[in-house]
Scaffold this motif. Structure first.
Motif, mmCIF file in Angstrom:
data_model
loop_
_atom_site.group_PDB
_atom_site.id
_atom_site.type_symbol
_atom_site.label_atom_id
_atom_site.label_comp_id
_atom_site.label_asym_id
_atom_site.label_seq_id
_atom_site.Cartn_x
_atom_site.Cartn_y
_atom_site.Cartn_z
ATOM 1 N N LEU A 70 33.364 85.515 23.843
ATOM 2 C CA LEU A 70 33.961 84.229 23.490
ATOM 3 C C LEU A 70 33.963 84.044 21.980
ATOM 4 C CD1 LEU A 70 34.990 81.440 24.326
ATOM 5 C CD2 LEU A 70 32.618 80.698 24.284
ATOM 6 N N ARG A 73 34.281 78.669 17.766
ATOM 7 C CA ARG A 73 35.299 77.758 17.239
ATOM 8 C C ARG A 73 35.688 78.157 15.818
ATOM 9 N NH1 ARG A 73 36.591 72.099 17.830
ATOM 10 N NH2 ARG A 73 35.144 71.937 19.539
ATOM 11 N N TRP A 76 37.979 81.136 15.874
ATOM 12 C CA TRP A 76 39.337 80.793 16.295
ATOM 13 C C TRP A 76 40.048 80.047 15.190
ATOM 14 C CZ3 TRP A 76 39.158 79.130 22.140
ATOM 15 C CH2 TRP A 76 39.011 80.283 22.894
ATOM 16 N N MET B 1 37.435 68.858 22.562
ATOM 17 C CA MET B 1 36.634 69.714 23.451
ATOM 18 C C MET B 1 35.517 70.365 22.639
ATOM 19 S SD MET B 1 37.918 72.900 25.778
ATOM 20 C CE MET B 1 38.801 71.822 26.884
ATOM 21 N N ASN B 2 34.297 70.266 23.124
ATOM 22 C CA ASN B 2 33.197 70.848 22.365
ATOM 23 C C ASN B 2 33.005 72.324 22.727
ATOM 24 O OD1 ASN B 2 31.668 71.022 24.766
ATOM 25 N ND2 ASN B 2 31.036 68.896 24.516
ATOM 26 N N ASP B 3 32.105 72.959 22.004
ATOM 27 C CA ASP B 3 31.921 74.397 22.180
ATOM 28 C C ASP B 3 31.422 74.750 23.578
ATOM 29 O OD1 ASP B 3 32.833 74.966 19.713
ATOM 30 O OD2 ASP B 3 30.868 75.079 18.758
ATOM 31 N N LEU B 6 34.292 74.596 25.953
ATOM 32 C CA LEU B 6 35.186 75.721 25.703
ATOM 33 C C LEU B 6 34.603 77.012 26.278
ATOM 34 C CD1 LEU B 6 37.677 76.885 24.274
ATOM 35 C CD2 LEU B 6 36.215 77.290 22.310
ATOM 36 N N GLU B 7 33.332 77.195 26.081
ATOM 37 C CA GLU B 7 32.694 78.422 26.577
ATOM 38 C C GLU B 7 32.762 78.469 28.107
ATOM 39 O OE1 GLU B 7 29.004 79.263 24.848
ATOM 40 O OE2 GLU B 7 28.510 80.882 26.231
ATOM 41 N N PHE B 10 36.282 79.231 29.116
ATOM 42 C CA PHE B 10 36.631 80.628 28.841
ATOM 43 C C PHE B 10 35.999 81.548 29.880
ATOM 44 C CE2 PHE B 10 36.270 84.684 26.715
ATOM 45 C CZ PHE B 10 37.474 84.797 26.047
#
Lengths: 332, 174
Positions: A70, A73, A76, B1-3, B6-7, B10
């Motif tokens: 992953l 942030r 990305w 959206m926080n990390d 997101l993780e 994903f």
């Protein structure tokens, strides 16, 4: 007794997409209706067969697609904003250098004398330092510094070791290039402060080789070699006056196209590499990059100039902006 | 959206999304790129109501936008690649199984490409576990039409594949 089931209802029922009450009614009908029972059997076969056919499209077996790491942030954001930020850096660098040089020229004109070696070196160092600071400010909120970044920055700023070659094309290397020039400026300053005779003589030669005046950059020789940091030199070549302007422009365009293509390829590679584990840290020993050349046309003197050396193109651009400030070590 | 969101997003959806896109595009690298772009867009969203439907819808739209730009070129390249795999002679290193899988893949690709776009997308999404509501949302269809769409897509896919398979076997027998 309900009518025979249509294909859509049968597939929805097999996919579990009908409500519980309705599902029971359908199940009862299928148990009683031979025709619908056969249709359900056929639908089951179609579902299984289509799944099998689609699985043949996978490059790897189902559920075996390796999941990429992953990206954070910051990474990305880095990937998306990288191009825009690079342009921003270039613009910021250009503006700051122009402002720094202009301030120096204005000061010279106000004094009415040619500045001493020490003062010009100080100006250059200040200008480069301001540029370095602005780059750090710009980069700060966007990309979190890597664990090795502070060490690299310290090494670059203290001029004890050259920047890691592996990061030559990155933003970090851009800062490294600036640091190298800063180092050269500092070196000039220290040479001058120490009263090194040879350095003063070379400073005179450098001043004679290029004069930044109202009419722009004017070259008085064909070739000049400048030391940008210990053991690293760049060579400035003044081409014959408009020898073959068209040809040169074509070459530059071709080089630009090649560079663009290379950059696009690199972006794709970087995208793919984003899912790979981070590369091992660069070896402590530095390896110089391949010989690079930048060319530009000085519109005032109507001359093509080229600067080449074992630096990245970005570093050469930085050196180009500070040419009049650098120490000329050799003349052919 | 926080990390953290997101993780989770994903880790939950990257594999099925890439597989969906790979099946849709026939190009794993392209699929990875589109998936990356999809998650990047998800990152910019404050929150997602139906995240799986949203991800597949965005990925589908990205493919559609991209396909508009160079549809002919990519299709040509995909077909060339498929034909090359299909017709490439077997080397000593490649076992019979590998060659057979390559042929099946080429046939499957042709059969999938023969489907109508809506049928193809619905089928591929269903294969990745999307329910009828999610498919309907992602494709802008009514939930009631999904069963019919899927039944049509499955039937046509299987029939196309089997007819091409039979034709190929007859051709090889001659």
């Amino acid at each position: 007794m309900i009518q025979h089931l249509d294909d859509g209802t049968i597939h929805a029922w097999l996919d579990g997409a009908v409500r519980a009450g309705e599902s029971d009614v359908i199940a009862d009908h299928i148990a009683e209706c031979e025709q619908c029972g056969a249709a359900v059997a056929e639908a089951r076969g179609l579902i299984a067969a289509s799944s099998r056919i689609l699985s043949a499209l996978d490059d790897v077996p189902g559920n075996a697609v390796p999941s990429a790491t992953l990206p954070s942030r910051a990474r990305w954001n880095e990937a998306r904003a990288g191009r825009a930020r690079r342009n921003l850096y270039l613009r910021a660098a250009g503006v700051l250098i122009v402002v720094g040089l202009s301030a120096t020229v204005i000061r010279q004109q106000q004094k009415g004398t040619f500045p001493s070696r020490e003062s010009s070196s100080t100006d250059a160092a200040l200008s480069v330092k301001a540029l370095d600071t602005s780059v750090q400010k710009l980069e700060g909120p966007v990309a979190a510094p890597s664990p090795v970044a502070p060490a690299e920055r310290t090494a670059v700023n203290q001029a004890k070791s050259p920047p890691p070659v592996r990061r030559m094309e990155s933003i970090g290397s851009r800062r490294g290039a600036i640091g190298s020039v800063s180092q050269a400026a500092s070196k000039m300053k220290s040479d001058s402060a120490a009263g090194v005779g040879a350095g003063n003589a070379e400073a005179d030669v450098a001043a004679a080789a290029f004069v930044l005046n109202d009419s722009g950059l004017v070259a008085s020789g064909d070739t000049a070699v400048y030391e940008v940091r210990s053991g690293v030199t760049v060579t400035l070549v003044v081409d014959s006056v408009a020898a073959d302007v068209r040809k040169m422009e074509d070459r530059v365009s071709a080089a630009e196209r090649k560079a663009t293509k290379s950059m696009m390829s690199k972006q794709i590679v970087e995208k793919r590499a984003a899912s790979a584990p981070p590369p091992p840290p660069p070896p402590p020993s530095s390896v110089l990059p391949p010989m690079n050349t930048i060319r530009w046309f000085d519109s005032t003197s109507r001359r093509w100039l080229s600067l080449k050396g074992r630096l990245t193109v970005g570093q050469l651009d930085s050196v180009k902006a500070l040419l009049p400030r650098l120490r000329r070590v050799e003349s052919r | 959206m926080n990390d953290a969101d997101l993780e989770r997003l994903f880790r939950t959806y990257h594999v099925p999304l890439v597989r969906y896109l790979t099946r849709r595009l026939g190009d794993r690298d392209w699929a990875e790129e589109v998936a990356q772009e999809t998650f990047l867009r998800a990152l910019r969203q404050p929150s997602l109501k139906n995240e799986r439907a949203w991800l597949f819808a965005v990925a589908t739209n990205l493919v559609r936008d991209e396909a508009r730009k160079d549809a002919r070129r990519r299709k040509h390249l995909t077909l060339l690649a498929a034909e090359q795999r299909e017709e490439s002679p077997e080397t000593e290193d490649e076992g019979e199984t590998t060659a057979e899988r390559a042929k099946e893949r080429a046939l499957a690709r042709k059969a999938v490409d023969a489907l109508a776009e809506r049928d193809r997308l619905a089928l591929l999404m269903r294969e990745e576990g999307l329910d009828y509501h999610e498919i309907a949302e992602a494709l802008g269809l009514s939930v009631g039409s999904i069963g019919t769409t899927l039944s049509r897509a499955r039937r046509r896919l299987v029939e196309m594949y089997e007819s091409m398979h039979s034709a190929k076997k007859i051709g090889e027998g001659k």
